[in-house]
Design a protein around this motif. Structure first.
Motif, mmCIF file in Angstrom:
data_model
loop_
_atom_site.group_PDB
_atom_site.id
_atom_site.type_symbol
_atom_site.label_atom_id
_atom_site.label_comp_id
_atom_site.label_asym_id
_atom_site.label_seq_id
_atom_site.Cartn_x
_atom_site.Cartn_y
_atom_site.Cartn_z
ATOM 1 N N LYS A 1 35.635 34.352 50.907
ATOM 2 C CA LYS A 1 36.467 34.984 49.891
ATOM 3 C C LYS A 1 36.127 34.402 48.527
ATOM 4 O O LYS A 1 35.668 33.259 48.417
ATOM 5 C CB LYS A 1 37.952 34.784 50.196
ATOM 6 N N GLU B 1 41.639 33.653 46.077
ATOM 7 C CA GLU B 1 42.306 34.669 45.263
ATOM 8 C C GLU B 1 41.514 35.001 43.995
ATOM 9 O O GLU B 1 42.051 35.545 43.043
ATOM 10 C CB GLU B 1 43.712 34.197 44.880
ATOM 11 N N LYS C 1 41.346 38.727 42.511
ATOM 12 C CA LYS C 1 42.537 39.104 41.747
ATOM 13 C C LYS C 1 42.508 38.468 40.361
ATOM 14 O O LYS C 1 42.851 39.122 39.363
ATOM 15 C CB LYS C 1 43.797 38.675 42.500
ATOM 16 N N THR D 1 36.667 32.733 44.984
ATOM 17 C CA THR D 1 37.554 31.770 44.335
ATOM 18 C C THR D 1 37.085 31.576 42.897
ATOM 19 O O THR D 1 35.885 31.625 42.614
ATOM 20 C CB THR D 1 37.537 30.416 45.075
ATOM 21 N N GLU E 1 44.596 30.295 43.192
ATOM 22 C CA GLU E 1 44.546 29.855 44.582
ATOM 23 C C GLU E 1 43.155 30.080 45.171
ATOM 24 O O GLU E 1 42.436 31.004 44.786
ATOM 25 C CB GLU E 1 45.578 30.624 45.418
#
Length: 641
Positions: free
Chosen positions: A265, A315, A318, A267, A312
């Motif tokens: 993911k 995340e 986003k 970061t 986070e």
């Protein structure tokens, strides 16, 4: 070199006296002199928290448009968020900023030497221009979005190359620290960034990852002792890439999800050049914005402390998207300034140039050009301050409006400057006139911070997803009609009104000035028709609508036109109600904008269902496939060889 006054005072009346006496006020002086507000009581804080929660769940005007509904609170009345003191202070900041760009900055030289001159950079630091939205207690000026938009507009009028340097630094470069940084991160990084001591850059784009941000290859792996991440990868086309000391970097990281599985993911990280392993390539040779530094940035075994994770872990996508969403309104503001410059050049030439015995401003062809340039500017300027005003009012759902403002402004500015060059003729083609540089500078705005092609799909698909959720809710209610009678009857009443045409003109009547009633009626019809078209597309294509980009583009164009019309209706209504000297002029602008916008929306919405148009889309798809298969044009040359 020009130096701005640095008068420090806590008395607003002194500011007014300084303005009347002709003295300027720098951004930094304003920050130092602003009185700090009294601490809020617990009751006031509670009210604000409640207000923020209410704003958070309020979907925006364009989002509701996809349900065929008018959500008026974000468009009517036209936002006025500055009190008298803020307006006077902003005026005192605007004048010296404009004077600086007129007397110190040399855009032609910046373009020629392909960098912002050192004395300009130093002057911008002295002004506090690198930290316009950083809170005052962290060394910034503390402007709200509307104030920031006005100063960005001034910059955009004079030099887009400098504008990109400033915008890449604060609008996206360290915006993530403002939005997602914890207290320690803000205290450490924002003061030197706000002063311009350190320059920031936003690192997202990679060779294989442009609009598809989720496909980035840069990776960061947590060290065995879990004290830092090891960052490796490369970014391309990074504005301020060769100047920056602080980078907001997006990288893939292994993240354990609730099921126990490890997934990659994105970061976000705050990376310092001083960490080591951060290098950059030479400045890129570009078509325009040559004064801004654009370079590749490479990360080789960079040790990034865990405390430098921004937001986070996992995340980062986003974070990346919200940074861009929060900065896009500034682009519309800057480009409205650019358009103002071009229109001033064009009108000055038109009223002074004589051909065939008359001033060319008397000829219909030139009059139409000037009028269309003015309409494009009016829409862009209105959008910029509509979005910034709503952000300052506390609304948090503005992503579609911000995207639309970016799409419209970047395309309208290109049109306006191109037409200005046409009006000036050969003179417009000459370097010293300044317009050819501006046209080159403008071309990138349709590409970066979200390519317009992708943003159109974003507008259409985001709105369709919201409307689809509403349809699912209704379908679920139909399974148990007794328990959901109110919802079903309400929806049925809305649809019946659409069928018999009872809604025509009624939505906008309470908000729009009576002189604009005819325009309002046309816009209301488009809102109704848009909602019906959305519903029909969802019923026909379902989830497969994502593959129908010919249709999605036309749906997005309709949304852009409707938002444009509503925005100018709101602004012109305010001007008419307040009896501004420009009210009649704005009335004329708005009437034509709405008349022609209505026609375009009809054309676009009809193309979503007309069999001939749908067949044409299929044929264009086949033409494109043939071109790609042959590596270029397919037809035989007319001479046969």
């Amino acid at each position: 070199m020009l130096r701005f006054s640095t008068f420090l005072t806590k008395n607003h009346s002194c500011w007014v006296m300084m303005q009347k006496s002709g003295h300027g006020l720098s951004l930094r002086a304003y920050a130092a002199s602003s009185a700090q507000p009294a601490p809020k009581s617990s009751t006031e804080n509670a009210r604000e928290t409640k207000k923020e929660k209410k704003a958070f769940v309020t979907n925006s005007f364009v989002m509701n448009l996809f349900n065929g509904q008018l959500k008026s609170d974000q468009v009517f009345p036209f936002p006025e968020v500055l009190n008298q003191e803020q307006q006077e202070t902003l005026q005192m900041l605007t004048d010296p900023t404009a004077k600086f760009f007129e007397e110190v900055n040399d855009p032609l030289k910046n373009d020629l030497i392909e960098k912002v001159e050192d004395n300009t950079m130093e002057g911008l630091r002295e002004m506090g221009a690198f930290g316009m939205q950083v809170p005052q207690d962290l060394g910034g000026v503390g402007l709200n979005n509307t104030q920031y938009a006005r100063l960005v507009e001034v910059v955009g009028k004079h030099d887009l190359g400098v504008g990109i340097t400033l915008g890449a630094h604060q609008s996206i470069g360290f915006k993530g620290i403002l939005l997602y940084g914890n207290e320690a991160q803000k205290k450490k990084y924002l003061p030197p960034l706000a002063s311009g001591e350190l320059i920031a850059a936003y690192c997202l784009t990679e060779p294989e990852s442009g609009s598809d941000a989720a496909s980035i290859k840069t990776r960061a792996v947590l060290s065995e002792d879990e004290t830092h991440y090891i960052l490796n990868g490369g970014k391309i086309w990074i504005s301020n890439g060769g100047l920056a000391e602080i980078f907001t970097v997006f990288a893939k990281t292994p993240v354990k999800i609730p099921s126990g599985e490890v997934k990659e993911k994105i970061t976000a990280f705050i990376v310092e050049r001083g960490f080591g392993g951060v290098t950059n390539g030479p400045p890129e040779k570009k078509m325009g914005i040559k004064a801004s530094n654009t370079a590749e940035v490479h990360f080789e075994d960079v040790k990034v402390p865990v405390e430098n994770v921004l937001g986070e872990v996992g995340e980062g996508f986003k974070v990346a998207m919200n940074i861009l969403n929060n900065g896009r309104f500034g682009m519309a503001a800057a480009l409205s300034g650019t358009m103002r410059f071009a229109i001033e050049k064009a009108t000055e030439h038109a009223v002074n140039r004589t051909q065939f015995g008359n001033k060319i401003s008397t000829y219909g062809s030139i009059q139409e050009k000037l009028a269309r340039m003015a309409m494009a500017h009016y829409i862009t300027e209105s959008m910029a301050y509509m979005v910034s005003g709503n952000m300052d009012r506390g609304f948090v759902d503005f992503q579609l409006e911000a995207a639309i403002s970016k799409i419209y402004a970047s395309e309208a500015a290109w049109f306006v400057v191109d037409e200005a060059i046409q009006i000036l003729g050969g003179m417009g083609f000459m370097r010293d006139t300044g317009l050819e540089r501006v046209l080159r500078d403008l071309r990138i705005f349709r590409i970066f911070e979200g390519a317009n092609d992708i943003l159109r799909l974003f507008v259409a698909l985001t709105g369709l997803q919201y409307a689809g959720g509403h349809l699912k809710e209704l379908q679920k209610a139909m399974k148990n009609p007794a328990a959901n009678l109110g919802l079903i009857l309400d929806e049925g009443a809305k649809r019946m009104k659409r069928v018999v045409g009872l809604n025509n003109g009624s939505f906008l009547t309470p908000y729009v000035h009576s002189d604009l009633a005819e325009s309002a009626s046309k816009v209301n019809k488009t809102i109704e028709q848009f909602g019906v078209s959305v519903e029909n597309l969802l019923m026909k294509y379902g989830k497969n609508i994502v593959h129908e980009q010919f249709l999605l583009n036309r749906l997005a164009n309709s949304a852009i036109d409707i938002y444009s019309m509503v925005t100018v209706l709101s602004r012109a209504s305010r001007s008419l109600q307040q009896h501004l000297s420009s009210a009649e002029y704005e009335h004329n602008l708005t009437s034509v904008i709405c008349s022609e916008g209505y026609e375009r929306v009809q054309l676009n919405l009809n193309s979503l269902k007309t069999s001939e148009k749908l067949k044409n889309f299929e044929k264009m798809s086949k033409i494109s496939q043939d071109l790609c298969k042959h590596g270029g044009l397919v037809q035989q040359h007319p001479l046969g060889f």
